[in-house]
Design a protein around this motif. Structure first.
Motif, mmCIF file in Angstrom:
data_model
loop_
_atom_site.group_PDB
_atom_site.id
_atom_site.type_symbol
_atom_site.label_atom_id
_atom_site.label_comp_id
_atom_site.label_asym_id
_atom_site.label_seq_id
_atom_site.Cartn_x
_atom_site.Cartn_y
_atom_site.Cartn_z
ATOM 1 N N ILE A 42 -0.557 -0.436 13.469
ATOM 2 C CA ILE A 42 0.385 0.057 12.460
ATOM 3 C C ILE A 42 0.827 1.469 12.815
ATOM 4 O O ILE A 42 0.004 2.379 12.940
ATOM 5 C CB ILE A 42 -0.253 0.012 11.059
ATOM 6 N N ILE A 43 2.129 1.635 12.977
ATOM 7 C CA ILE A 43 2.718 2.948 13.251
ATOM 8 C C ILE A 43 3.044 3.640 11.931
ATOM 9 O O ILE A 43 2.718 4.795 11.730
ATOM 10 C CB ILE A 43 3.993 2.811 14.114
ATOM 11 N N ASN A 44 3.710 2.924 11.027
ATOM 12 C CA ASN A 44 4.033 3.427 9.694
ATOM 13 C C ASN A 44 3.883 2.295 8.691
ATOM 14 O O ASN A 44 4.237 1.153 8.978
ATOM 15 C CB ASN A 44 5.463 3.963 9.616
ATOM 16 N N CYS A 45 3.382 2.648 7.521
ATOM 17 C CA CYS A 45 3.230 1.665 6.454
ATOM 18 C C CYS A 45 3.758 2.294 5.168
ATOM 19 O O CYS A 45 3.363 3.410 4.809
ATOM 20 C CB CYS A 45 1.758 1.272 6.300
ATOM 21 N N TYR A 46 4.651 1.592 4.503
ATOM 22 C CA TYR A 46 5.230 2.055 3.247
ATOM 23 C C TYR A 46 4.990 0.993 2.190
ATOM 24 O O TYR A 46 5.130 -0.198 2.453
ATOM 25 C CB TYR A 46 6.731 2.283 3.397
ATOM 26 N N ALA A 47 4.643 1.432 0.998
ATOM 27 C CA ALA A 47 4.405 0.496 -0.098
ATOM 28 C C ALA A 47 5.188 0.921 -1.324
ATOM 29 O O ALA A 47 5.328 2.107 -1.625
ATOM 30 C CB ALA A 47 2.916 0.426 -0.423
ATOM 31 N N CYS A 48 5.683 -0.070 -2.013
ATOM 32 C CA CYS A 48 6.413 0.113 -3.261
ATOM 33 C C CYS A 48 5.665 -0.709 -4.305
ATOM 34 O O CYS A 48 5.679 -1.935 -4.251
ATOM 35 C CB CYS A 48 7.845 -0.383 -3.071
ATOM 36 N N LYS A 49 4.958 -0.025 -5.209
ATOM 37 C CA LYS A 49 4.119 -0.720 -6.184
ATOM 38 C C LYS A 49 4.565 -0.393 -7.595
ATOM 39 O O LYS A 49 5.024 0.703 -7.867
ATOM 40 C CB LYS A 49 2.647 -0.297 -6.037
ATOM 41 N N GLY A 50 4.387 -1.359 -8.479
ATOM 42 C CA GLY A 50 4.657 -1.120 -9.886
ATOM 43 C C GLY A 50 5.818 -1.946 -10.394
ATOM 44 O O GLY A 50 6.211 -2.937 -9.792
ATOM 45 N N LEU A 51 6.351 -1.509 -11.524
ATOM 46 C CA LEU A 51 7.553 -2.147 -12.052
ATOM 47 C C LEU A 51 8.686 -1.853 -11.081
ATOM 48 O O LEU A 51 8.976 -0.699 -10.794
ATOM 49 C CB LEU A 51 7.887 -1.601 -13.441
ATOM 50 N N THR A 52 9.287 -2.874 -10.569
ATOM 51 C CA THR A 52 10.245 -2.757 -9.477
ATOM 52 C C THR A 52 11.343 -1.749 -9.752
ATOM 53 O O THR A 52 11.742 -1.004 -8.877
ATOM 54 C CB THR A 52 10.879 -4.135 -9.199
ATOM 55 N N ILE A 53 11.791 -1.696 -10.954
ATOM 56 C CA ILE A 53 12.912 -0.835 -11.287
ATOM 57 C C ILE A 53 12.599 0.652 -11.105
ATOM 58 O O ILE A 53 13.434 1.432 -10.703
ATOM 59 C CB ILE A 53 13.326 -1.144 -12.721
#
Length: 129
Positions: A69-80
């Motif tokens: 893994i070079i870069n890891c991005y996460a988007c968590k929660g209520l999508t909006i």
């Protein structure tokens, strides 16, 4: 009855607008990552989603030819309201290590769950060749 229909219509329009905003944000973010790593053909970008009962986790990961893994991005929660955040914890770890951790442990967090799904999808693509 008329008021209920007006409220329902307003909620539908609001949901549509917020969905469009989220899609535009996702497209802009992915475009930014692909432009950043466009110069190196040995890197691959994968994205996947883990849907919970209430919240979603979207992961975008850039890996090298060895699966590190070079870069890891996460988007968590209520999508909006959620935004992508860089997850430094997974930097320089291979997807195979995440998969092995998933096998050895009963519970892993939502990001590791998505990374494992990406690993399995990548291995399935290799075995289909």
């Amino acid at each position: 009855m008329r008021i209920l229909l007006i409220i329902l219509f307003f909620l539908m329009v609001t949901q549509s607008l917020t969905s469009i905003m989220q899609v535009k944000y996702y497209q802009k973010f992915i475009r930014k990552i692909t432009e950043k790593f466009d110069h190196c053909s040995t890197y691959e970008l994968y994205t996947d989603v883990s849907k919970g009962s209430l919240f979603k986790t979207i992961v975008a990961v850039v890996i090298d030819a060895n699966g590190k893994i070079i870069n890891c991005y996460a988007c968590k929660g209520l999508t909006i309201f959620a935004r992508f955040r860089k997850e430094e914890v997974y930097h320089n770890i291979t997807l195979a290590e995440i998969h092995q951790k998933r096998i050895n442990q009963d519970r892993v967090n939502s990001i590791e769950n998505v990374l494992d799904k990406i690993y399995l999808r990548k291995m399935e693509a290799i075995s289909d060749i």
